[in-house]
Design a protein around this motif. Structure first.
Motif, PDB file in Angstrom:
ATOM      1  N   ARG A 146       0.715   2.271   0.231  1.00 28.98           N
ATOM      2  CA  ARG A 146       1.174   3.434  -0.336  1.00 28.98           C
ATOM      3  C   ARG A 146       1.688   4.413   0.484  1.00 28.98           C
ATOM      4  NH1 ARG A 146      -3.245   1.184  -3.165  1.00 28.98           N
ATOM      5  NH2 ARG A 146      -3.440   1.668  -5.505  1.00 28.98           N
ATOM      6  N   ILE A 147       1.150   4.202   1.766  1.00 29.59           N
ATOM      7  CA  ILE A 147       2.096   5.370   2.813  1.00 29.59           C
ATOM      8  C   ILE A 147       3.469   4.768   3.162  1.00 29.59           C
ATOM      9  CG2 ILE A 147       1.878   5.883   5.169  1.00 29.59           C
ATOM     10  CD1 ILE A 147      -1.227   5.637   5.061  1.00 29.59           C
ATOM     11  N   GLU A 148       3.648   3.409   3.089  1.00 26.50           N
ATOM     12  CA  GLU A 148       4.785   2.948   3.253  1.00 26.50           C
ATOM     13  C   GLU A 148       5.810   3.159   2.140  1.00 26.50           C
ATOM     14  OE1 GLU A 148       4.113  -0.792   6.247  1.00 26.50           O
ATOM     15  OE2 GLU A 148       3.807  -1.214   4.291  1.00 26.50           O
ATOM     16  N   THR A 149       5.347   3.483   1.007  1.00 35.98           N
ATOM     17  CA  THR A 149       6.529   3.846  -0.125  1.00 35.98           C
ATOM     18  C   THR A 149       6.931   5.127   0.153  1.00 35.98           C
ATOM     19  OG1 THR A 149       4.535   4.912  -1.306  1.00 35.98           O
ATOM     20  CG2 THR A 149       4.911   2.578  -1.813  1.00 35.98           C
ATOM     21  N   LYS A 150       6.536   5.857   0.904  1.00 32.01           N
ATOM     22  CA  LYS A 150       7.271   7.175   1.248  1.00 32.01           C
ATOM     23  C   LYS A 150       8.272   6.759   2.366  1.00 32.01           C
ATOM     24  CE  LYS A 150       5.757  11.093   0.956  1.00 32.01           C
ATOM     25  NZ  LYS A 150       6.286  12.258   0.437  1.00 32.01           N
ATOM     26  N   GLY A 151       8.530   5.495   2.656  1.00 33.67           N
ATOM     27  CA  GLY A 151       9.676   5.245   3.478  1.00 33.67           C
ATOM     28  C   GLY A 151       9.241   5.279   5.224  1.00 33.67           C
ATOM     29  N   PHE A 152       7.960   5.517   5.359  1.00 39.51           N
ATOM     30  CA  PHE A 152       7.327   5.819   6.776  1.00 39.51           C
ATOM     31  C   PHE A 152       7.315   4.388   7.442  1.00 39.51           C
ATOM     32  CE2 PHE A 152       5.641   9.571   4.917  1.00 39.51           C
ATOM     33  CZ  PHE A 152       6.524  10.396   5.480  1.00 39.51           C
ATOM     34  N   THR A 153       7.628   4.151   8.736  1.00 41.83           N
ATOM     35  CA  THR A 153       6.994   3.046   9.283  1.00 41.83           C
ATOM     36  C   THR A 153       5.661   3.355   9.994  1.00 41.83           C
ATOM     37  OG1 THR A 153       9.215   2.183   9.887  1.00 41.83           O
ATOM     38  CG2 THR A 153       7.451   1.240  11.285  1.00 41.83           C
ATOM     39  N   VAL A 154       4.516   2.867   9.646  1.00 41.75           N
ATOM     40  CA  VAL A 154       3.320   3.059   9.998  1.00 41.75           C
ATOM     41  C   VAL A 154       3.177   2.418  11.598  1.00 41.75           C
ATOM     42  CG1 VAL A 154       0.604   2.670   9.917  1.00 41.75           C
ATOM     43  CG2 VAL A 154       2.157   3.104   7.916  1.00 41.75           C
ATOM     44  N   GLY A 155       2.621   3.295  12.488  1.00 43.48           N
ATOM     45  CA  GLY A 155       2.809   3.148  13.965  1.00 43.48           C
ATOM     46  C   GLY A 155       3.975   3.562  14.515  1.00 43.48           C
ATOM     47  N   GLN A 156       4.702   4.195  13.898  1.00 47.73           N
ATOM     48  CA  GLN A 156       5.938   4.809  14.705  1.00 47.73           C
ATOM     49  C   GLN A 156       6.109   6.203  13.968  1.00 47.73           C
ATOM     50  OE1 GLN A 156       9.536   2.531  14.869  1.00 47.73           O
ATOM     51  NE2 GLN A 156      10.678   4.281  14.349  1.00 47.73           N
ATOM     52  N   ASP A 157       6.164   6.321  12.668  1.00 48.34           N
ATOM     53  CA  ASP A 157       6.372   7.556  12.026  1.00 48.34           C
ATOM     54  C   ASP A 157       5.036   8.280  11.584  1.00 48.34           C
ATOM     55  OD1 ASP A 157       9.322   7.115  11.977  1.00 48.34           O
ATOM     56  OD2 ASP A 157       9.139   5.997   9.886  1.00 48.34           O
ATOM     57  N   ILE A 158       4.185   7.455  11.198  1.00 45.41           N
ATOM     58  CA  ILE A 158       2.863   7.916  10.774  1.00 45.41           C
ATOM     59  C   ILE A 158       1.813   7.026  11.515  1.00 45.41           C
ATOM     60  CG2 ILE A 158       2.673   6.728   8.603  1.00 45.41           C
ATOM     61  CD1 ILE A 158       2.044   9.304   7.512  1.00 45.41           C
ATOM     62  N   PHE A 159       0.623   7.508  11.583  1.00 52.13           N
ATOM     63  CA  PHE A 159      -0.416   6.519  12.252  1.00 52.13           C
ATOM     64  C   PHE A 159      -1.710   6.467  11.220  1.00 52.13           C
ATOM     65  CE2 PHE A 159       2.106   8.884  15.132  1.00 52.13           C
ATOM     66  CZ  PHE A 159       2.745   8.027  15.950  1.00 52.13           C
ATOM     67  N   LEU A 160      -2.191   5.139  11.316  1.00 51.40           N
ATOM     68  CA  LEU A 160      -3.265   4.705  10.362  1.00 51.40           C
ATOM     69  C   LEU A 160      -4.460   4.220  11.073  1.00 51.40           C
ATOM     70  CD1 LEU A 160      -4.187   4.428   7.391  1.00 51.40           C
ATOM     71  CD2 LEU A 160      -2.954   2.253   7.269  1.00 51.40           C
ATOM     72  N   VAL A 161      -5.564   4.438  10.896  1.00 49.27           N
ATOM     73  CA  VAL A 161      -6.654   3.879  11.511  1.00 49.27           C
ATOM     74  C   VAL A 161      -7.950   3.907  10.442  1.00 49.27           C
ATOM     75  CG1 VAL A 161      -6.191   4.972  13.676  1.00 49.27           C
ATOM     76  CG2 VAL A 161      -7.627   6.193  12.463  1.00 49.27           C
ATOM     77  N   TYR A 162      -8.859   2.995  10.845  1.00 46.60           N
ATOM     78  CA  TYR A 162     -10.007   2.896  10.059  1.00 46.60           C
ATOM     79  C   TYR A 162     -11.236   3.401  11.182  1.00 46.60           C
ATOM     80  CZ  TYR A 162     -14.230   1.688   7.446  1.00 46.60           C
ATOM     81  OH  TYR A 162     -15.496   1.526   6.769  1.00 46.60           O
ATOM     82  N   SER A 163     -12.264   4.391  10.751  1.00 45.95           N
ATOM     83  CA  SER A 163     -13.122   4.539  11.615  1.00 45.95           C
ATOM     84  C   SER A 163     -14.485   4.949  10.831  1.00 45.95           C
ATOM     85  CB  SER A 163     -12.662   5.776  12.601  1.00 45.95           C
ATOM     86  OG  SER A 163     -13.991   5.936  13.583  1.00 45.95           O
TER      87      SER A 163
END
Length: 436
Positions: A146-163
């Motif tokens: 769902r984040i990638e559908t915005k055209g972002f590269t996760v880990g480069q443009d935007i960051f995703l974690v589980y805590s």
């Protein structure tokens, strides 16, 4: 300056704005902690009543004072139901419920709906952290695409974690800051961003290799507890048949300085974690062709405990030549654990439903729950009874379902016709006390 470096700079100089989605037992303490250490915090919730109360400086959780909320608002905290404000947040922490559906399967609707609500307002440079308990793979399978559908590269443009959250309401020995925080990132840069924000608020950070490992960690913690409570609940039934006090046995076993951890039986399991989380793993394990028999068996035992207590009440009334039908029964404690106002999955309420089905006249007393709250599954129009000599004597039976410290147990013992003790409050044998 790279995206990760820019985010780290904002976090380090406290100029980052933190958005916390879901302002309940997990989100609200986290908001207070970040607000306390100097961050601008925006709270998001779909419940307009919660939003209005917080903005008026009022708390709706017993162990969080309104004074703390007022102080937070003076420091700049605001609550909102307008998710367009997500675009102004550098860090977004999701603390939404993950219940089970009627088939006891994971209900990720809150996680998915929330992700889709924030998705239009995501931008480059943000960190998104999921704290809700869930099955291994949720972050990668549900949030990532769902984040990638915005055209972002996760880990480069935007960051995703589980805590995973580790709140323990009512426990005075721990607070948000002192409970170690497990973090798993989708990439190493994601983990780096997660460590940056959580290390500011939490004393000890525990990084793991992936979001899946972090998700599994939370489940193991809660399954460990559920299985051991299931074991001791089964032991209680066996001990009762043998006329042995299981609480005496546990206390004696607990004197062993190694290899034994005491767990205590009760009328069932409550709270948002222990009765629910194990089924997130059992459901996911079936995808891999694995039957988690041990976990499911403990769940069956724990779910059966309200019925066990019901039968003990019926037998106790029968011994006094009374029927359960139209008997007046007072439930002491309806929160799921002692000294809190949290009603989620409370076994006391399950017991109330069973007693009502048998025709009993139900009342309750709970110093932490003055009025029976609105619940998804249960509906009682009741207010908490005062514990007085005269009131106690008006009931055919008193059931100790939650052992709050605020009860006067001597008063209860000396003025109750019949007591069904599910929590081991009374350790001596008395004619009017039935251990359940």
């Amino acid at each position: 300056m790279s995206t990760i470096e820019n985010l780290e700079k904002k976090i380090n100089d406290t100029s980052a704005t933190i958005g916390i989605v879901g302002l309940g037992y997990v989100g609200l303490p986290l908001m207070l902690r970040y607000n306390e250490i100097g961050y601008n915090v925006i709270g998001f919730d779909i419940d307009e009543n919660k939003v209005n109360l917080l903005n008026d400086g009022k708390s709706y959780i017993e162990h969080i004072s309104s004074t703390k909320i007022t102080t937070a608002t003076k420091r700049g905290f605001k609550a909102t139901s307008d998710f367009s404000n997500i675009s102004g947040c550098d860090v977004i922490i999701l603390c939404v419920p993950t219940p089970l559906n009627k088939y006891r399967e994971p209900d990720l609707s809150f996680v998915i709906n929330t992700t889709e609500m924030i998705q239009p307002y995501l931008r480059k440079g943000q960190l998104i952290s999921l704290e809700s308990t869930t099955y291994p793979g949720t972050t990668e399978e549900e949030l990532l695409p769902r984040i990638e559908t915005k055209g972002f590269t996760v880990g480069q443009d935007i960051f995703l974690v589980y805590s995973p959250e580790r709140e323990d309401p009512g426990n005075p020995n721990f607070e948000t800051r002192t409970i170690p925080k497990v973090i798993g990132g989708h990439t190493q840069f994601c983990l780096r961003a997660g460590e940056a924000i959580y290390s500011k608020a939490i004393d000890k950070i525990v990084p793991v290799s992936s979001t899946k490992a972090a998700e599994m960690t939370k489940l193991l913690e809660n399954i460990h507890r559920a299985v051991n409570i299931g074991l001791v609940n089964e032991m209680k039934i066996v001990a009762d048949k043998m006329d042995i006090d299981i609480f005496e046995v546990i206390d004696a076993a607990a004197t062993k300085p190694f290899g034994f951890t005491p767990y205590y039986p009760g009328p069932g399991l409550g709270g948002h974690c222990i009765p629910i989380d194990p089924f997130y793993l059992t459901w996911k394990a079936r995808e891999y062709g694995i039957n988690t028999r041990f976990i499911e068996l403990s769940g069956e035992i724990n779910r059966a405990m309200p019925e066990y207590v019901l039968n003990k009440i019926i037998d106790a009334l029968n011994s006094q030549k009374k029927s359960i039908l139209e008997s007046k029964i007072l439930i002491l404690g309806i929160a799921y654990k002692k000294n809190v106002d949290d009603m989620r999955e409370s076994p006391s309420v399950e017991l109330m439903e069973l007693l009502k089905q048998k025709g009993a006249v139900i009342s309750y007393s709970d110093p932490h729950v003055p009025t029976f709250p609105k619940m998804r599954k249960h509906h009682f129009t009741l207010t908490s009874e005062k514990i007085t000599k005269e009131n106690l004597l008006s009931f055919d039976a008193v059931v100790i379902a939650t052992n709050h410290d605020g009860f006067d147990y001597d008063l209860v013992k000396n003025n109750s016709r019949l007591i069904i003790d599910t929590r081991g409050v009374y350790r001596t044998s008395e004619p009017n006390i039935i251990k359940a």
